[in-house]
Structure formats: structure tokens, C-alpha cells
Design an enzyme around this catalytic site. Sequence first.
Site, short mmCIF file in Angstrom:
data_model
loop_
_atom_site.label_atom_id
_atom_site.label_comp_id
_atom_site.label_asym_id
_atom_site.label_seq_id
_atom_site.Cartn_x
_atom_site.Cartn_y
_atom_site.Cartn_z
N PRO A 43 -3.72 -11.45 10.71
CA PRO A 43 -4.11 -11.20 12.10
C PRO A 43 -4.28 -9.70 12.31
CG PRO A 43 -1.78 -11.80 11.95
CD PRO A 43 -2.37 -12.01 10.59
N ASP A 44 -5.28 -9.32 13.12
CA ASP A 44 -5.42 -7.90 13.46
C ASP A 44 -4.50 -7.62 14.65
OD1 ASP A 44 -6.22 -5.39 14.48
OD2 ASP A 44 -8.10 -5.57 13.37
N LYS A 49 -14.64 1.82 14.66
CA LYS A 49 -13.41 1.00 14.64
C LYS A 49 -12.79 0.95 16.03
CE LYS A 49 -11.18 0.94 10.63
NZ LYS A 49 -10.39 1.43 9.50
N ASP A 100 -4.61 -6.19 4.90
CA ASP A 100 -5.66 -6.99 5.54
C ASP A 100 -5.59 -8.46 5.12
OD1 ASP A 100 -6.90 -4.97 7.04
OD2 ASP A 100 -7.81 -4.15 5.23
N ASN A 108 0.85 -1.19 0.00
CA ASN A 108 0.00 0.00 0.00
C ASN A 108 0.89 1.24 0.00
OD1 ASN A 108 0.50 0.90 2.83
ND2 ASN A 108 -0.37 -1.11 3.26
N1 CTP Z 1 -4.23 -2.83 12.11
C1 CTP Z 1 -3.49 -3.86 12.66
N2 CTP Z 1 -3.48 -5.09 12.06
C2 CTP Z 1 -4.21 -5.31 10.95
C3 CTP Z 1 -4.99 -4.26 10.39
C4 CTP Z 1 -4.97 -3.02 11.00
O1 CTP Z 1 -2.81 -3.65 13.66
N3 CTP Z 1 -4.20 -6.52 10.39
C5 CTP Z 1 -4.25 -1.54 12.82
C6 CTP Z 1 -3.63 -0.39 12.06
O2 CTP Z 1 -2.26 -0.24 12.41
C7 CTP Z 1 -4.45 0.80 12.56
C8 CTP Z 1 -5.80 0.20 12.82
O3 CTP Z 1 -5.60 -1.21 12.99
O4 CTP Z 1 -3.97 1.28 13.78
C9 CTP Z 1 -6.83 0.42 11.76
O5 CTP Z 1 -6.32 0.10 10.50
P1 CTP Z 1 -7.21 0.28 9.20
O6 CTP Z 1 -6.47 -0.20 8.01
O7 CTP Z 1 -7.79 1.66 9.18
O8 CTP Z 1 -8.43 -0.66 9.58
P2 CTP Z 1 -8.77 -2.12 9.25
O9 CTP Z 1 -8.83 -2.90 10.49
O10 CTP Z 1 -7.90 -2.66 8.18
O11 CTP Z 1 -10.26 -1.93 8.76
P3 CTP Z 1 -10.83 -1.60 7.29
O12 CTP Z 1 -9.78 -2.01 6.30
O13 CTP Z 1 -12.06 -2.42 7.23
O14 CTP Z 1 -11.12 -0.11 7.28
#
Ligand code: CTP
Length: 401
Positions: free
Chosen positions: A304-305, A338, A276, A208
Site C-alpha cells: 500500500p502507498d 511525485k 514497494d 533497503n
Molecule cells: N511511501 C509510502 N508508502 C509506500 C511507498 C512510498 O508512504 N508504499 C512514501 C515515502 O515515505 C516517501 C514517498 O512516499 O515519502 C516517496 O517514496 P519513494 O520511494 O521516493 O517513491 P515511490 O512511491 O516508491 O516511487 P518510485 O519507487 O516509483 O520512485
Amino acid sequence: MLAGKRITLIIGGGIAAFRALELIRRLRERGADVIPVLTAGGAQFVTPLSVSALAASKVYQDLFDLTDEAEMGHIELSRAADLVVVAPATADLLAKMAHGLAGDLASTLLLATDKRVLVAPSMNVRMWQHPATRRNVETLRGDGILFVGPNEGAMACGEHGPGRMSEPHEIIDAIAAALGEGPLAGRRVLVTSGPTHEPIDPVRYIANRSSGAQGSAIAAALARLGAEVIFVTGPASRPPPAGVQVISVETATQMHDAVQAALPVDAAIFAAAVADWRVRAPSGRKIKKDGKGGLPRLEFDENPDILASVAQMKKGRPRLVVGFAAETDDVVANATAKRARKGCDWIIANDVRPETGIMGGAENAVTLITGEGAESWPRMTKEDVAARLAGKIADRLAGEK
Ligand code: CTP
């Protein structure tokens, strides 16, 4: 916070020398004593009289001044302070330091001192980016010289880019941190930053547009306040800041593992733009076209988130978990949802529609969302966002030890 500390301040010959006057004033307001040293170049930009009046001290200028040698010799002068600060540090002074030259008072003091040295570089962007300066900076970092800045922005010479001297308040924070006096001294803070790269095959990956600039600035600002910073970074286009522990990773899975290994921490800031999804089975060989216009089939798994995994820890959770929300629509509403979904304490929402120029750019316009509500900050440089956030983190952790 600097009461009773002695700072030797070497003022080099750059247009930012006039800001050294404000630095002296602020240092003295905080109770520090300043021993000023003015290079011949520095004296072209500020007068010895103004430096001496603000520092309430004699100004040292000449290596071969016999009166000084009778009062305080150059070796003694080099050791009289708790910290030696060079602001502005010109390309010439950095080159002299890197090569151990000692042809004038400033360079001799820098070679003779047994104290830590903090430099605030200031120069034209091309000079800062020149391979000779890059080499010198690397050498000096390896020698343990501390750096603050330079910042990015418009310069007196009309160009734009890295090379502006840090603001006096940033230099003061760096001085306090170098002396172990910052508000985050003794705190361990984790910062994730940059993009992640998810391999498709040995030569291709999914990525990205994150440059890592905001995460880098946050790590630098936290380190300036005295925190021990663990900086877990994906393949960013910016070099990591000085004075932090750098853990370089490529994929989201590696970032997750590096974050888990860095725990426990007092606070964790998740500024990384984590992919993601990852390709389920990256090919071990370069994928070839089939010659008939057929497209390769890629299957994905969800990554993993990382933020959620830390924010929702039952035991050993950092006291403060901060996430980012990069959004293109309904920024505050999406970010508020979020924050609740992920379980973090604060979330920093930013609008990353291409027309804002934020992703990959020098500025950011953010809204800080906490349990108390949303607070929109004016558009400012990523360094200023970082400094403001670091200040809030320090306030939040204050008194919780
Ligand atoms: N984040 C993370 N691990 C992931 C995805 C996101 O730690 N696998 C963290 C990012 O560092 C940020 C927050 O979660 O602090 C939100 O990231 P963002 O990309 O805005 O959100 P997503 O969870 O990816 O949600 P979406 O793509 O549905 O907007």
C-alpha cells in the site's frame, strides 16, 4: 517566548562549556532568568566572572558555602527554577545522576530537585558509546530525564561521531518544549521513518539502505518545538529519539496499519523508505537450495502507498502532508511529478545516487517542493535539515488552530 521563566543552568566540565555562555545570552534575550551553577570541571573551561556577567546573577559553585546556605540553601536552590538544564552534561555528571550521587553542589541539586531536568550531553564519541554511558542514559530516560542531542559531527578531540553538544538554539527549543511553550505545543504530528523489511522466509528479508537518521532527526526537531510526536519506525539502525511516542513495525503493511491507527494528526511527515513490493507468500520454513542450481520463484504484491492513502483522505486529512522523494535521476522533475501523483502538500526531494553518500550518511542536500515552487537548500547535516523543516512546519500550522 520564555519571559518570566527561571532556568537553573548547570555547566559541566567539557570543552562545550564555552557554548553555555551563548546559551545564557540567548535565554536572557528571550526574557528568561538564569540561575547559573558551575561545577569544578566547568570552572576549568569558563570563568565564574563571565558566567555571572552574562547571567546577571551570582554563580553557585560550592555545596558548603555558608553564605549561600544563609541566602538560599541548596534544597531551595534546587527548586527555585521552572526547569533545571545541564549543558554541557558530561559522562561524569550523567553517571552521578544515574546513580544518585550527591558529592558536590551540581549533583546534590539534581538529586534534590522537584522540577523537570533537561540534559545536553557532550563528550567524546567513545565515551558516549561506552556501555556504561549507554546504561546510564537508559536509566535516566527511564527516570524521565529529558535529553537534547548529542549531535553527530567533528569533535574538538579530532574524532567524528555522536557526542557534540546540541547547538544553543536547539537547546532553547528543547527548553521551550519542556516548559510547554514551543510553537508546536498542542499539535500532534506523525513521522514515518526507517526502512521496511519484507520477509521471504523466517530468516531472509528484502530491505533497503535507509538508516532512519533523517526521520529520527525530524521527529526530534518536532518534539523540541513542543509537538506530540508519533514516530512509526521500521527496523532502523539508529535508536529512536527521546521524547517521542515510538511505534516499531517491520513491514510496509504494518506501517500502513500503524499510521492509520495514529490518525487524526495535525501534520504527517513520511520519511520512511517503504518497500514497494512484498513477497506474496513468504515461506513458513527456510527455503532450501535444490542442489541443482535452480532458483527459488518469488512472486510479489505491491505494498500500500502509505503517503498517498493519507494525502488523498476525503475526511480527517492532516492539514499538512509531507512526503520525501528519494531519486537517482532528474531529481526535481521526478519529485514534482511525485508530489502531484501522491497528493501531498510538500515533497522533499533528495538525490540518493551512491556517490552523494546521502543514504546512510550524516548529511543531506534537499529541495523542498511546495505548491509555490522548488527551493533548494545547501548541503547540511540531517539535524539541520530537520530543524529547518520543523520550523517551516511550525510556521505553516501557526494560527490554524
Ligand atoms: N511511501 C509510502 N508508502 C509506500 C511507498 C512510498 O508512504 N508504499 C512514501 C515515502 O515515505 C516517501 C514517498 O512516499 O515519502 C516517496 O517514496 P519513494 O520511494 O521516493 O517513491 P515511490 O512511491 O516508491 O516511487 P518510485 O519507487 O516509483 O520512485
